[in-house]
Design a protein around this motif. Structure first.
Motif, PDB file in Angstrom:
ATOM      1  N   TYR A   1       0.831  -1.206   0.000  1.00 19.73           N
ATOM      2  CA  TYR A   1       0.000   0.000   0.000  1.00 19.73           C
ATOM      3  C   TYR A   1       0.868   1.260   0.000  1.00 19.73           C
ATOM      4  N   VAL A   2       1.889   1.271   0.848  1.00 16.35           N
ATOM      5  CA  VAL A   2       2.804   2.415   0.910  1.00 16.35           C
ATOM      6  C   VAL A   2       3.457   2.642  -0.447  1.00 16.35           C
ATOM      7  N   LYS A   3       3.902   1.579  -1.059  1.00 13.31           N
ATOM      8  CA  LYS A   3       4.613   1.673  -2.344  1.00 13.31           C
ATOM      9  C   LYS A   3       3.693   2.078  -3.502  1.00 13.31           C
ATOM     10  N   GLU A   4       2.481   1.542  -3.522  1.00  8.80           N
ATOM     11  CA  GLU A   4       1.609   1.728  -4.679  1.00  8.80           C
ATOM     12  C   GLU A   4       0.534   2.794  -4.526  1.00  8.80           C
ATOM     13  N   MET A   5       0.156   3.113  -3.286  1.00  9.42           N
ATOM     14  CA  MET A   5      -1.005   3.986  -3.102  1.00  9.42           C
ATOM     15  C   MET A   5      -0.733   5.258  -2.299  1.00  9.42           C
TER      16      MET A   5
ATOM     17  N   SER B   1      -9.993  -1.221  -3.030  1.00 12.50           N
ATOM     18  CA  SER B   1     -10.391  -0.280  -1.985  1.00 12.50           C
ATOM     19  C   SER B   1      -9.632  -0.625  -0.709  1.00 12.50           C
ATOM     20  N   VAL B   2      -9.223   0.418   0.012  1.00 12.21           N
ATOM     21  CA  VAL B   2      -8.449   0.243   1.241  1.00 12.21           C
ATOM     22  C   VAL B   2      -9.023   1.164   2.313  1.00 12.21           C
ATOM     23  N   CYS B   3      -9.247   0.604   3.479  1.00 11.17           N
ATOM     24  CA  CYS B   3      -9.696   1.385   4.631  1.00 11.17           C
ATOM     25  C   CYS B   3      -8.724   1.114   5.771  1.00 11.17           C
ATOM     26  N   ASN B   4      -7.912   2.106   6.073  1.00  8.80           N
ATOM     27  CA  ASN B   4      -6.886   2.030   7.114  1.00  8.80           C
ATOM     28  C   ASN B   4      -7.201   3.018   8.215  1.00  8.80           C
ATOM     29  N   THR B   5      -6.524   2.828   9.318  1.00  4.68           N
ATOM     30  CA  THR B   5      -6.557   3.844  10.346  1.00  4.68           C
ATOM     31  C   THR B   5      -5.357   4.769  10.154  1.00  4.68           C
ATOM     32  N   TYR B   6      -5.644   6.050  10.160  1.00  3.18           N
ATOM     33  CA  TYR B   6      -4.588   7.040  10.077  1.00  3.18           C
ATOM     34  C   TYR B   6      -3.926   7.182  11.438  1.00  3.18           C
ATOM     35  N   TYR B   7      -4.704   6.967  12.469  1.00  2.00           N
ATOM     36  CA  TYR B   7      -4.160   6.950  13.828  1.00  2.00           C
ATOM     37  C   TYR B   7      -5.100   6.174  14.735  1.00  2.00           C
ATOM     38  N   VAL B   8      -4.563   5.654  15.805  1.00  6.45           N
ATOM     39  CA  VAL B   8      -5.325   5.055  16.893  1.00  6.45           C
ATOM     40  C   VAL B   8      -4.853   5.756  18.151  1.00  6.45           C
ATOM     41  N   LYS B   9      -5.804   6.346  18.866  1.00  2.00           N
ATOM     42  CA  LYS B   9      -5.422   7.140  20.032  1.00  2.00           C
ATOM     43  C   LYS B   9      -6.585   7.194  21.008  1.00  2.00           C
ATOM     44  N   GLN B  10      -6.310   6.974  22.268  1.00  2.00           N
ATOM     45  CA  GLN B  10      -7.280   7.122  23.349  1.00  2.00           C
ATOM     46  C   GLN B  10      -8.614   6.453  23.030  1.00  2.00           C
TER      47      GLN B  10
ATOM     48  N   THR C   1      -9.702   4.868   0.683  1.00  2.00           N
ATOM     49  CA  THR C   1      -9.391   5.209  -0.702  1.00  2.00           C
ATOM     50  C   THR C   1      -9.829   4.056  -1.593  1.00  2.00           C
ATOM     51  N   THR C   2     -10.357   4.396  -2.742  1.00  8.82           N
ATOM     52  CA  THR C   2     -10.766   3.412  -3.741  1.00  8.82           C
ATOM     53  C   THR C   2     -10.171   3.834  -5.071  1.00  8.82           C
ATOM     54  N   SER C   3      -9.589   2.880  -5.768  1.00  7.23           N
ATOM     55  CA  SER C   3      -9.016   3.167  -7.084  1.00  7.23           C
ATOM     56  C   SER C   3     -10.109   3.704  -8.007  1.00  7.23           C
ATOM     57  N   ASP C   4      -9.738   4.675  -8.818  1.00  2.00           N
ATOM     58  CA  ASP C   4     -10.710   5.358  -9.675  1.00  2.00           C
ATOM     59  C   ASP C   4     -11.580   4.403 -10.484  1.00  2.00           C
TER      60      ASP C   4
ATOM     61  N   ARG D   1     -14.570   2.882  -8.432  1.00  2.00           N
ATOM     62  CA  ARG D   1     -15.480   3.740  -7.661  1.00  2.00           C
ATOM     63  C   ARG D   1     -16.932   3.521  -8.066  1.00  2.00           C
ATOM     64  N   LYS D   2     -17.812   3.891  -7.154  1.00  2.00           N
ATOM     65  CA  LYS D   2     -19.266   3.816  -7.359  1.00  2.00           C
ATOM     66  C   LYS D   2     -19.755   2.385  -7.556  1.00  2.00           C
ATOM     67  N   GLN D   3     -19.044   1.414  -6.932  1.00  2.00           N
ATOM     68  CA  GLN D   3     -19.443   0.014  -7.037  1.00  2.00           C
ATOM     69  C   GLN D   3     -19.638  -0.634  -5.662  1.00  2.00           C
ATOM     70  N   GLY D   4     -19.559   0.154  -4.597  1.00  2.00           N
ATOM     71  CA  GLY D   4     -19.808  -0.351  -3.254  1.00  2.00           C
ATOM     72  C   GLY D   4     -18.600  -0.897  -2.513  1.00  2.00           C
ATOM     73  N   PHE D   5     -17.416  -0.840  -3.139  1.00  2.00           N
ATOM     74  CA  PHE D   5     -16.230  -1.401  -2.484  1.00  2.00           C
ATOM     75  C   PHE D   5     -15.804  -0.604  -1.261  1.00  2.00           C
TER      76      PHE D   5
END
Length: 140
Positions: free
Chosen positions: A9-13, A44-53, A61-64, A67-71
């Motif tokens: 993900y880091v390398k490609e997205m 499609s990727v759903c990550n946490t940008y941070y975890v805190k308290q 993010t979903t690749s163009d 999109r609009k397909q429910g992923f």
């Protein structure tokens, strides 16, 4: 996502995740994410940008071409389910111009509770210009 998918993900997205988490093992130890792949390509990727308290900010993010397909909905639901099972409060945050993000948040049951001014900096002006263009902002 496991550490190998994180590095992919880091390398490609999104290379900014390397700065945030430093390594795939650190991400897996302290964060989490879910993704859909097709033929080895991120859909499609759903990550946490941070975890805190006891909370975690959702970053989706979903690749163009997917999109609009429910992923995005599917990956976000997996993320939220993980949060609920682990007593973590999922947080949705987006800027005013991101209509797709706002629409997805509503589908997922989030409510708008606060508006605030955002100041954003990036060392690469091309990233800023692309962001402003994408969401129809001016750079004034």
């Amino acid at each position: 996502m496991d550490a190998i998918l994180f590095e992919k993900y880091v390398k490609e997205m999104d290379s900014s995740y390397k700065e945030l988490w430093e390594s795939g093992s650190n991400f897996i130890s302290n964060g989490f994410g879910f993704c859909i792949l097709k033929d080895g390509e991120f859909v499609s990727v759903c990550n946490t940008y941070y975890v805190k308290q006891g909370s975690a900010e959702i970053d989706i993010t979903t690749s163009d071409k997917f999109r609009k397909q429910g992923f995005a909905l599917i990956t976000c639901l997996a993320f939220i389910e993980h949060c609920v099972k682990n007593n973590i409060k999922p947080i949705w945050d987006c800027d005013e111009g991101n209509e797709n993000s706002k629409s997805l948040a509503i589908k997922l049951g989030f409510n708008s509770i606060e508006n605030y001014q955002m100041h954003w900096w990036h060392e690469n002006k091309k990233n800023i210009d692309g962001y402003l263009k994408k969401f129809n902002y001016s750079d004034d």
